[in-house]
Design a protein around this motif. Sequence first.
Motif: not given
Length: 176
Positions: A153-176
């Motif tokens: 995230l810090a690298n993206y922001q340092a290159r000039g990217f700006q946050v436009y949305d944040v989505i929170k959800e229960p951890m999907p099963q594919r990552y568990l």
Amino acid sequence: MPSQDNIPDELVTTYLHMTDETQFKPAFQVKTYVRIDTMQQVDVDFYLFLYRSVGEAWHWRDRLLISRDELGEILARPQTSVYVLYADGVPGGFIELEQQGDDVEVAYFGLRAAFIGRGLGKHLLSFGVQRAWEQTAKRVWLHTCNLDGPYALANYQARGFQVYDVIKEPMPQRYL
């Protein structure tokens, strides 16, 4: 790096973009032992090697859940570009861009573990963003999540990217 034992209960996905090329803050590293090449032909095995060796620690799964044929079709599309970073001739990471109308998505980006911490991530990201703007994009975007590397995230922001949305959800099963 998140391990299987410490995967959070919640997936937090952060969407970032640049809507004008003037927002881009490149950080190229001039190193004689580094080059970035375009993956000119579809090589699913090589791509999967990169994808696994970059993304395994961060629980990347998406490309592993589709068939090899489907992956080959994605890589063969004219909208898809894959660039591979080499350091001393060894593949150290990659960035994948996908043209989506007037937008270009940084679909995948990362370094293999042995190449992290050498300034190569900001160099490779700068290279990819520059290529995206060269495709006459009106917007360059990407997303990251709380499973990604601690400096993503810090690298993206340092290159000039700006946050436009944040989505929170229960951890999907594919990552568990």
